[in-house]
Design an enzyme around this catalytic site. Structure first.
Site, PDB file in Angstrom:
ATOM      1  N   LYS A 261     -27.391  44.061  18.126  1.00 12.62           N
ATOM      2  CA  LYS A 261     -26.000  43.973  18.535  1.00 12.62           C
ATOM      3  C   LYS A 261     -25.207  45.081  17.847  1.00 12.62           C
ATOM      4  CE  LYS A 261     -22.999  40.834  16.989  1.00 12.62           C
ATOM      5  NZ  LYS A 261     -22.470  39.575  16.529  1.00 12.62           N
ATOM      6  N   ARG A 262     -25.547  45.330  16.595  1.00 14.95           N
ATOM      7  CA  ARG A 262     -24.825  46.352  15.835  1.00 14.95           C
ATOM      8  C   ARG A 262     -25.045  47.764  16.381  1.00 14.95           C
ATOM      9  NH1 ARG A 262     -26.356  45.851  10.276  1.00 14.95           N
ATOM     10  NH2 ARG A 262     -26.718  43.646  10.629  1.00 14.95           N
TER      11      ARG A 262
END
Ligand code: GLU
Length: 509
Positions: A261-262
């Site tokens: 996600k990062r």
């Protein structure tokens, strides 16, 4: 005819769905549908500490958006329900008891404090055979002591008793033969003190009770597989075990590790299927849907992350994927995610989509941008004119707002350097021609005719069309973009064209 093939997607409702998760669903779904089997959604919510409100609804919405409709699920029901593990709580205990009776599991009475103390004492402590007998459990204590503890209602968990020096193996459909050494496997908790099973027990019991024939999941579950294989062996027999496939990871664009996600936040692209707002932190992670991806494109690009049919073909509809899918063409290695390529898929699907459907999909973006659309049929026409230039649905705003309203900014800086009195005279003459048409009741003129007129006027003014087309375009749309200039004039009609030319002439004076 229905086959016996039954697959499941078994997410824990803990947050948004990563594209890897949706690809797992997709491969399950394609495999089942290719063989006329059933696709089951089972919500694995036995870990109450990780429960996140809204996450189950999000999973259902995502599957619906992608067109991956389960045959059985908490929402759709089915003959093997309930499909939410928390509602099946009462079913699991008998299996834990059976394991105890067979000597494949044991009671463990260690308190959280005792476990913590042990973790502090031994770095990387694992509750496994090397420490089993140092702990407070029915393997270490005398039968009388265990009876006493049970009689006194001492809280306990049930742990699997992983055997010593055994080899556990499974035939993974993608990876082939995979071996595990039981000495490396810890005694996982199967039933918690509150009577709720852990994932490990519940997944095996439910795959059995729901008659799952094939269990495909992400590669990150491979380390848990030996526990599951042992449970199958002890409870139901290895011949009944579903066929496993552990799907390769989706990797960062540079291929270095799992796409997170990062990474999406860092590199500016979505990683989740749809927007997800974490109710605890109130932060939103953007999704492919809200970025303006079509579900057809999203499904298509996911399928190509790790699978191909052996040809160069890249654009597939769901029907084509179902017809062509086979697990033996899923790659063993991870697939690198490439956002530019993802947008290319979307652009291809936008081109393919019929204008009417596309117009309905882009309309909310126009509403949001407060661009008024008087006639839906006009939007349908415009969408057809600009769709070749759009990668994502919001691109329609930038590419076509000038069809609905005069541009807010005109890039006169790109006209000014070569601007002169002759050109001004030309555009004044052009507006006069257009005005005389308007005066006789003409609203618009076909593009081809407009072009001929334009060229005749250019010749009369002893200019070259090439010098005038760019300024004309900028006057109409605000910048150096858009489809054919005369197609634009035809669409926005003569009155608006005159107003836009006149406005630019003022700015250029
Ligand atoms: N509940 C697991 C998850 O959250 C499912 C793993 C499996 O499919 O066995 O992904």
């Amino acid at each position: 005819m229905d086959s016996k093939v039954r697959v499941r997607f078994a997410p824990s409702p803990t947050g948004g769905l990563h594209l890897g998760g949706v690809r797992t669903v997709l491969f399950n779904y394609l495999f089942a549908k290719h063989l006329n089997g059933k696709f089951i959604l089972r919500i694995e919510d036995t870990d109450q500490t990780r429960f996140v409100p809204g996450a189950e609804q999000y999973i259902q919405d995502t599957l619906a958006w992608c067109g991956l409709t389960p045959d059985e699920s908490p929402l759709h029901g089915g003959p093997y329900g309930p499909y939410r593990q928390s509602e099946r709580k009462a079913m699991y205990k008998q299996y834990a008891d059976k394991l105890i009776a067979q000597g494949n599991a044991y009671y463990a009475f260690d308190t959280p404090e005792e476990l913590d103390a042990k973790r502090k004492e031994i770095p990387n402590f694992q509750y496994s055979l090397s420490h089993r007998l140092e702990m407070k459990n029915s393997e270490a204590l005398s039968p009388e002591a265990v009876d006493d503890l049970l009689k006194n209602n001492t809280p306990y968990v049930i742990r699997i008793k992983v055997p010593e020096n055994e080899e556990v193996s499974l035939e993974d459909v993608i990876r082939g033969h995979v071996n595990f050494d039981t000495n490396m496997v810890d005694d996982k908790v199967l039933l918690k003190a509150d009577g709720m099973p852990t994932y490990h027990l519940a997944v095996v019991v439910d795959d059995h009770l729901m008659k799952i024939t094939h269990a495909f999941r992400g590669e990150e579950w491979l380390p848990s597989a030996p526990v599951h294989v042992l449970l199958w062996k002890y409870l139901f027999g290895l011949d009944k075990m579903p066929k496993w496939a552990h799907l390769p990871l989706i990797l960062k664009p540079d291929g270095n590790g799992k796409l997170s996600k990062r990474d999406g936040e860092r590199l500016g692209f979505p990683v989740f299927a749809m927007d997800w707002t974490d109710p605890n932190t109130n932060t939103t992670t953007i999704g492919f849907k809200e970025r303006g991806f079509l579900p057809e494109a999203f499904v298509n690009l996911l399928a190509m992350l790790g699978w191909n049919d052996g040809t160069d073909k890249e654009i597939y509809s769901m029907e084509e994927l179902i017809a062509g899918f086979s697990l033996d063409r899923v790659h063993k290695g991870g697939a690198k995610f490439d956002y530019e390529k993802a947008k290319w898929f979307n652009a291809e699907w936008i081109k393919k989509m019929d204008n009417e459907k596309l117009a309905t999909l882009v309309k909310p973006y126009f509403d949001e941008a407060k661009i008024e659309i008087h006639e839906h049929s006009y939007l349908i026409k415009v969408v057809g004119l600009v769709k070749e230039r759009c990668n994502l649905l919001p691109d329609f705003i930038a590419q076509s707002s000038f069809y609905f309203q005069a541009p807010k900014e005109i890039d006169t800086a790109s006209i000014a350097p070569k601007w002169d009195a002759k050109k001004r005279a030309f555009f004044e003459a052009l507006t006069t021609i257009y005005q005389s048409k308007v005066d006789t009741g003409i609203i618009t003129t076909p593009a081809l005719e407009l072009e001929t007129e334009f060229k005749e006027l250019v010749a009369k003014h002893e200019l070259k069309p090439g010098e005038l087309m760019l300024p004309f375009r900028i006057m109409l749309v605000g910048g150096k973009f858009g489809p054919g200039v005369f197609e634009i004039v035809e669409a926005i009609e003569l009155k608006d064209t005159i107003a836009r030319i006149q406005h630019s002439l003022q700015l250029l004076s």
